[in-house]
Design an enzyme around this catalytic site. Structure first.
Site, short mmCIF file in Angstrom:
data_model
loop_
_atom_site.label_atom_id
_atom_site.label_comp_id
_atom_site.label_asym_id
_atom_site.label_seq_id
_atom_site.Cartn_x
_atom_site.Cartn_y
_atom_site.Cartn_z
CB CYS A 47 5.72 5.92 0.54
SG CYS A 47 5.43 5.78 2.33
CB CYS A 50 10.05 5.19 3.11
SG CYS A 50 9.06 4.20 1.97
CB CYS A 96 4.65 2.00 2.01
SG CYS A 96 6.34 2.13 1.40
CB CYS A 99 8.17 2.83 5.62
SG CYS A 99 6.71 3.66 4.95
CB CYS A 119 -9.59 4.11 -2.22
SG CYS A 119 -10.48 5.54 -1.64
#
EC number: 1.8.4.12
Length: 136
Positions: A47, A50, A96, A99, A119
């Site tokens: 991510c 984070c 995510c 976060c 995707c």
């Protein structure tokens, strides 16, 4: 897992404008414009907000959609899924889990064995090559 909760001003300082638009405002980058769409290197996609590991290059494939596509996350607990009925469509949004940053969507049209296509926006990810010593 510990949650990362920052103020909007902290997110704006931490992210580029494009990352902020996708991760915090659930935006989408243009198809075929992302730096990671054609990446074929061995490693892990984390991510961009984070740094939580989300996807592995072993699960990445060319879906032809213009965005990085994966058959599954590194760990099911690292992503959360939410119903998205925006833009006149019914979709499943992927965020995510640490976060709550928007990553993209998951569709039931991927290859076996999962049949799923995660995707994901390139700008929502950062790629970390796998170190050669990881294979030893």
């Amino acid at each position: 897992m510990d949650q990362l909760n920052l103020s909007e001003s902290e997110w704006r300082q931490r992210l580029t404008p494009a990352q902020y638009h996708v991760l915090r405002e659930a935006g989408t980058e243009r198809a075929f414009s992302g730096a990671l769409s054609d990446n074929k290197a061995d490693g892990v996609y984390r991510c961009a907000g984070c740094h939580l590991e989300l996807f592995d290059s072993d699960d990445k494939y060319d879906s032809g959609s213009g965005w990085p596509s994966f058959t599954r996350p590194v760990d099911a607990d690292h992503v959360s899924e939410h119903r998205d009925s925006s833009h006149g469509m019914e979709r499943v949004e992927v965020r995510c889990a640490r976060c709550d940053g928007h990553q993209g969507h998951v569709f039931p049209d991927g290859p076996p064995p999962s049949g799923l296509r995660y995707c994901i926006n390139s700008v929502a990810l950062e790629f970390r090559p796998r170190a050669a010593s990881d294979d030893d």
